[in-house]
Enzyme design. Structure first.
Site, short mmCIF file in Angstrom:
data_model
loop_
_atom_site.label_atom_id
_atom_site.label_comp_id
_atom_site.label_asym_id
_atom_site.label_seq_id
_atom_site.Cartn_x
_atom_site.Cartn_y
_atom_site.Cartn_z
CB SER A 62 -0.93 0.00 1.22
OG SER A 62 -1.75 -1.14 1.24
CB SER A 83 -5.79 0.06 -0.58
OG SER A 83 -6.33 -0.87 0.32
CG ASP A 84 -1.83 -5.40 -1.83
OD1 ASP A 84 -1.89 -5.41 -3.08
OD2 ASP A 84 -1.56 -6.40 -1.15
CB SER A 85 -6.94 -6.98 -0.19
OG SER A 85 -7.54 -5.77 0.21
N GLY A 120 -4.23 -3.64 3.67
CA GLY A 120 -3.38 -2.53 4.07
C GLY A 120 -3.84 -1.25 3.39
#
Length: 208
Positions: A62, A83-85, A120
Site C-alpha cells: 500500500s 491499498s492492497d489486500s 493494508g
C-alpha cells in the site's frame, strides 16, 4: 486609510486512488467523493517476495503504491490513497488468481474453514508529505463447499473470479450460500477500513 480585503480562494484537496480496483472504486462512488484513478506501474510480485508476513506485506505494498505517485503530485493539493489486500487461509496467503485451476484451489481452501482478509492502506498528503498507514482484518467462517459448485462459480464469466483476492467476490451469490459468520471491520467488505480512512479524509479538508 482604506482597508482592502483579499479573498482567499477556497481550499480544494483532490483525491488520487493509486489503484484500479473495482471494489474500491465502487466504495468511493457510493460515498460521492470525487477522485481520479491513477494506478502506478509497480512490480507487485517482486515486493510480495520481499515481505513474507501477510500483514507487513499489505502495508508495504500500500505504501509503495502511494509513494510511487508522490513525485508526480509532490507539492500540490492532492491526497494519494494506496491499498492492497490478501486472503489468509490455513496459513497460506492468497492474492488474485491467474488461472481457473488456481482459483479453484484458493476457493477450496476456504471450504469449512476460516478465511481472513487482510487489507493494508496508506494515505499521503502530496503537499505536506505527511503519511498515514496501517492494516485491518475481516474474518469469514465458511461452510463446506462442493467441488462442482466451486467449478460452476469459477467457470461463470459474470463472476469476478480474477479480480478478487482469494478468488471470489464477497458480494456474490456463492458467498451468500457459503458464508456462515463474519467478524471484523465493516469497511473491509470493500477491502479498505473506511472507519479509519474517513477521519483522515476529513482532516485533509474533505467533507463527508
Amino acid at each position: 486609510n482604506q482597508l482592502y480585503k483579499t479573498q482567499i480562494p477556497p481550499f480544494f484537496m483532490q483525491l488520487i486512488l493509486a489503484s484500479n480496483s473495482w471494489i474500491r472504486t465502487m466504495l468511493f462512488d457510493k460515498l460521492k467523493i470525487q477522485y481520479t484513478k491513477d494506478p502506478p506501474q509497480l512490480d507487485e510480485e517482486a515486493l510480495e517476495a520481499i515481505y513474507t508476513d501477510p500483514k507487513e506485506r499489505v502495508v508495504k505494498l500500500s505504501e509503495a503504491k502511494a509513494q510511487a505517485l508522490l513525485p508526480k503530485y509532490k507539492g500540490q493539493d492532492y491526497l494519494i490513497i494506496g491499498s492492497d489486500s490478501q486472503n489468509l487461509r490455513n496459513g497460506v496467503s492468497y492474492g488474485k488468481p491467474k488461472t481457473k485451476e488456481e482459483a479453484f484451489t484458493m476457493i477450496k481452501s476456504a471450504s469449512g474453514s476460516r478465511d481472513t482478509q487482510i487489507s493494508g492502506w496508506c494515505l499521503i498528503n502530496a503537499k505536506t508529505g505527511q503519511q498515514w498507514s496501517g492494516y485491518d482484518e475481516l474474518h469469514f467462517d465458511y461452510l463446506e463447499m462442493d467441488d462442482n459448485a466451486i467449478w460452476d462459480y469459477v467457470n461463470n464469466p459474470i463472476n469476478k473470479t480474477f479480480l478478487c483476492s482469494g478468488g471470489f467476490d464477497i458480494g456474490s451469490s456463492f458467498y451468500l450460500r457459503h458464508c456462515a459468520r463474519v467478524e471484523g471491520s465493516h469497511g473491509m467488505f470493500h477491502a479498505i477500513p473506511m472507519e479509519k480512512i474517513i477521519p483522515i479524509l476529513q482532516q485533509n479538508g474533505f467533507e463527508i
